[in-house]
Design a protein around this motif. Structure first.
Motif, PDB file in Angstrom:
ATOM      1  N   UNK A   1       0.846  -1.181   0.000  1.00  0.00           N
ATOM      2  CA  UNK A   1       0.000   0.000   0.000  1.00  0.00           C
ATOM      3  C   UNK A   1       0.884   1.234   0.000  1.00  0.00           C
ATOM      4  N   UNK A   2       0.674   2.109  -0.944  1.00  0.00           N
ATOM      5  CA  UNK A   2       1.520   3.287  -1.102  1.00  0.00           C
ATOM      6  C   UNK A   2       0.854   4.517  -0.494  1.00  0.00           C
TER       7      UNK A   2
ATOM      8  N   UNK B   1      -6.261   1.596   8.329  1.00  0.00           N
ATOM      9  CA  UNK B   1      -5.679   2.463   9.351  1.00  0.00           C
ATOM     10  C   UNK B   1      -4.442   3.163   8.828  1.00  0.00           C
ATOM     11  N   UNK B   2      -4.121   4.241   9.490  1.00  0.00           N
ATOM     12  CA  UNK B   2      -2.843   4.917   9.323  1.00  0.00           C
ATOM     13  C   UNK B   2      -1.989   4.609  10.537  1.00  0.00           C
ATOM     14  N   UNK B   3      -0.742   4.306  10.284  1.00  0.00           N
ATOM     15  CA  UNK B   3       0.246   4.047  11.314  1.00  0.00           C
ATOM     16  C   UNK B   3       1.389   5.043  11.132  1.00  0.00           C
ATOM     17  N   UNK B   4       2.199   5.199  12.180  1.00  0.00           N
ATOM     18  CA  UNK B   4       3.378   6.045  12.039  1.00  0.00           C
ATOM     19  C   UNK B   4       4.498   5.499  12.904  1.00  0.00           C
ATOM     20  N   UNK B   5       5.711   5.831  12.480  1.00  0.00           N
ATOM     21  CA  UNK B   5       6.885   5.418  13.230  1.00  0.00           C
ATOM     22  C   UNK B   5       7.887   6.557  13.241  1.00  0.00           C
TER      23      UNK B   5
ATOM     24  N   UNK C   1       2.328   5.354   7.399  1.00  0.00           N
ATOM     25  CA  UNK C   1       1.998   4.217   6.550  1.00  0.00           C
ATOM     26  C   UNK C   1       0.496   3.937   6.632  1.00  0.00           C
ATOM     27  N   UNK C   2      -0.027   3.335   5.593  1.00  0.00           N
ATOM     28  CA  UNK C   2      -1.382   2.805   5.697  1.00  0.00           C
ATOM     29  C   UNK C   2      -1.315   1.282   5.624  1.00  0.00           C
ATOM     30  N   UNK C   3      -2.267   0.661   6.250  1.00  0.00           N
ATOM     31  CA  UNK C   3      -2.341  -0.798   6.253  1.00  0.00           C
ATOM     32  C   UNK C   3      -3.720  -1.196   6.750  1.00  0.00           C
ATOM     33  N   UNK C   4      -3.970  -2.467   6.745  1.00  0.00           N
ATOM     34  CA  UNK C   4      -5.233  -2.970   7.259  1.00  0.00           C
ATOM     35  C   UNK C   4      -5.178  -3.044   8.779  1.00  0.00           C
ATOM     36  N   UNK C   5      -6.328  -3.394   9.369  1.00  0.00           N
ATOM     37  CA  UNK C   5      -6.409  -3.633  10.796  1.00  0.00           C
ATOM     38  C   UNK C   5      -6.938  -5.050  10.999  1.00  0.00           C
ATOM     39  N   UNK C   6      -6.156  -5.987  11.563  1.00  0.00           N
ATOM     40  CA  UNK C   6      -4.758  -5.789  11.942  1.00  0.00           C
ATOM     41  C   UNK C   6      -3.860  -5.652  10.717  1.00  0.00           C
ATOM     42  N   UNK C   7      -2.672  -5.099  10.944  1.00  0.00           N
ATOM     43  CA  UNK C   7      -1.754  -4.871   9.837  1.00  0.00           C
ATOM     44  C   UNK C   7      -1.224  -6.196   9.286  1.00  0.00           C
ATOM     45  N   UNK C   8      -1.068  -6.237   7.982  1.00  0.00           N
ATOM     46  CA  UNK C   8      -0.515  -7.412   7.315  1.00  0.00           C
ATOM     47  C   UNK C   8       0.874  -7.099   6.788  1.00  0.00           C
TER      48      UNK C   8
END
Length: 115
Positions: A3-4, A34-38, A94-101
């Motif tokens: 996912x970009x 979801x959006x995640x960040x690091x 980042x974007x990813x699913x919930x839970x993240x894959x």
């Protein structure tokens, strides 16, 4: 399939950015997104999520400032509107699913909040 995420950049404190994430419709239509960040030296954290029902959740530090949404029409994009940005929001998003894959993690987009 990765996912970009797009839309990051350098912004001053108090400014705004809008992030977008695009992928095939099959991913978005069957998953909560979801959006995640690091941030440097920190673990990746979930920032905001949106269910297929439209219900949303936010981590406490962004409540009232960030808004997550999904493109219901095409169901191929997820957005994160970020207002009143703070230096503590600096991270790769980042974007990813919930839970993240694992297979869906892309390169993310850098958000830097600095004067």
């Amino acid at each position: 399939v990765q996912l970009q995420a797009f839309g990051g950049g350098l912004v001053q404190p108090g400014g705004s950015l809008r992030l977008s994430c695009e992928a095939s419709g099959s991913i978005f239509s069957v998953n909560n997104m979801a959006w995640y960040r690091q941030a440097p030296g920190n673990r990746r954290e979930l920032v905001a999520s949106v269910a297929n029902s439209g219900s949303t959740t936010y981590t406490d530090s962004v409540k009232g400032r960030f808004t997550i949404s999904r493109d219901k029409g095409k169901n191929t994009r997820v957005f994160l509107q970020m207002n009143r940005l703070e230096p503590e929001d600096t991270a790769v998003y980042y974007c990813n699913t919930v839970p993240a894959l694992r297979d869906y993690w892309g390169k993310g987009t850098q958000v830097t909040v600095s004067s």
